[in-house]
Design an enzyme around this catalytic site. Sequence first.
Site, PDB file in Angstrom:
ATOM      1  N   SER A   1      -4.020  -0.397  14.305  1.00 19.29           N
ATOM      2  CA  SER A   1      -4.890   0.700  14.687  1.00 19.29           C
ATOM      3  C   SER A   1      -5.307   0.558  16.132  1.00 19.29           C
ATOM      4  O   SER A   1      -5.496  -0.552  16.625  1.00 19.29           O
ATOM      5  CB  SER A   1      -6.129   0.646  13.800  1.00 19.29           C
ATOM      6  OG  SER A   1      -7.198   1.311  14.414  1.00 19.29           O
TER       7      SER A   1
ATOM      8  N   TYR B   1     -13.833  -3.818  10.333  1.00 22.53           N
ATOM      9  CA  TYR B   1     -12.529  -3.157  10.227  1.00 22.53           C
ATOM     10  C   TYR B   1     -11.711  -3.425  11.500  1.00 22.53           C
ATOM     11  O   TYR B   1     -10.526  -3.786  11.429  1.00 22.53           O
ATOM     12  CB  TYR B   1     -12.708  -1.648  10.020  1.00 22.53           C
ATOM     13  CG  TYR B   1     -11.399  -0.894  10.008  1.00 22.53           C
ATOM     14  CD1 TYR B   1     -10.578  -0.920   8.877  1.00 22.53           C
ATOM     15  CD2 TYR B   1     -10.966  -0.171  11.116  1.00 22.53           C
ATOM     16  CE1 TYR B   1      -9.361  -0.244   8.869  1.00 22.53           C
ATOM     17  CE2 TYR B   1      -9.752   0.513  11.105  1.00 22.53           C
ATOM     18  CZ  TYR B   1      -8.953   0.474   9.985  1.00 22.53           C
ATOM     19  OH  TYR B   1      -7.743   1.134   9.972  1.00 22.53           O
TER      20      TYR B   1
ATOM     21  N   GLY C   1       1.678   4.738   3.684  1.00 19.94           N
ATOM     22  CA  GLY C   1       2.599   3.880   2.934  1.00 19.94           C
ATOM     23  C   GLY C   1       3.522   4.697   2.046  1.00 19.94           C
ATOM     24  O   GLY C   1       4.738   4.481   2.011  1.00 19.94           O
TER      25      GLY C   1
ATOM     26  N   GLY D   1       0.832  -1.208   0.000  1.00 25.72           N
ATOM     27  CA  GLY D   1       0.000   0.000   0.000  1.00 25.72           C
ATOM     28  C   GLY D   1       0.860   1.247   0.000  1.00 25.72           C
ATOM     29  O   GLY D   1       0.620   2.189   0.744  1.00 25.72           O
TER      30      GLY D   1
ATOM     31  N   SER E   1      -0.091   5.656  -1.601  1.00 29.15           N
ATOM     32  CA  SER E   1      -0.740   6.838  -1.015  1.00 29.15           C
ATOM     33  C   SER E   1      -0.647   6.772   0.507  1.00 29.15           C
ATOM     34  O   SER E   1      -0.195   5.770   1.074  1.00 29.15           O
ATOM     35  CB  SER E   1      -2.221   6.896  -1.430  1.00 29.15           C
ATOM     36  OG  SER E   1      -2.901   5.788  -0.872  1.00 29.15           O
ATOM     37  N   GLY E   2      -1.083   7.836   1.146  1.00 29.30           N
ATOM     38  CA  GLY E   2      -1.202   7.854   2.611  1.00 29.30           C
ATOM     39  C   GLY E   2       0.098   7.549   3.340  1.00 29.30           C
ATOM     40  O   GLY E   2       1.185   7.955   2.924  1.00 29.30           O
TER      41      GLY E   2
END
Length: 269
Positions: A147, A172, A21, A15, A18-19
């Site tokens: 998370s 999630y 990563g 990943g 974007s973000g």
Amino acid sequence: MSDSTLSSRTVLITGATSGIGYATARRLAERGATVLLHGRTAEEARAAADRLIATAGAQATRLHAYGADFTHLEEVETLAGTIVSAHPHLDVLVNNAGMAAPERHTVTADGNEIAFQVNFLAHYLLTCLLEPALTTDPGGRVVNVSSSLHRTASIQWADPNRARRYSRLAAYAQSQLALTVFAADPRVTAVSVHPGVCDTALLPLYAHEGVSPAEGAAHVVRLCDPAVEIVNGAYYDRDERVAPAPAATEDRTVRRLSKLADLLVGRTA
């Protein structure tokens, strides 16, 4: 700005387009590491590599782009095979690719709830298949980007797909708990980190505003550095080591999860 502790390291980031990563890839590339960028498609990964060459002064020879759609486990297997043959020695695997669970219950072609597969099962399979490359030399490590929501979760052992009672937040959170539990698996030294609430595509799950992805990435990069000693199964909230949810430290749960994951990804022990 190369940095002796990272310049000889080879790091794969899932990943990475974007973000957090991408921000992690950028920081590692700036510090001279060889960075393998994974994206959903090879095109997306190559575009991210090109961006790093253009904006971060990264050396083209130290960036390698790979594509694999984590909603298809056979693409994960192909990715692992390609990487092991191209990079038989891998220092760090950053399991970062993630998605918010969709509003409606969604099952992949492999038969798994989509967030459980993308966020956890694909990383489980990838880590198992990359184990030979990660353990060629001592010091190989896995950093799971998890998370704080893992604390709200439970793994529904009888119904991991949550077909009976689906809630996107619970799905999630379950995927993040599984990823955190998996860090305690003894096969490869691994840790989990909650990078803080960052302004990425996952932000709506948490809050209205978050810190920049670069700020979150700094906590991930720190754990990639061999100068930072880690303990298998440790969990970090940003840069502070704290106790994870109790399930993540139970041997029985760790073993039970490997068994479930092996079954769901079709690995026979």
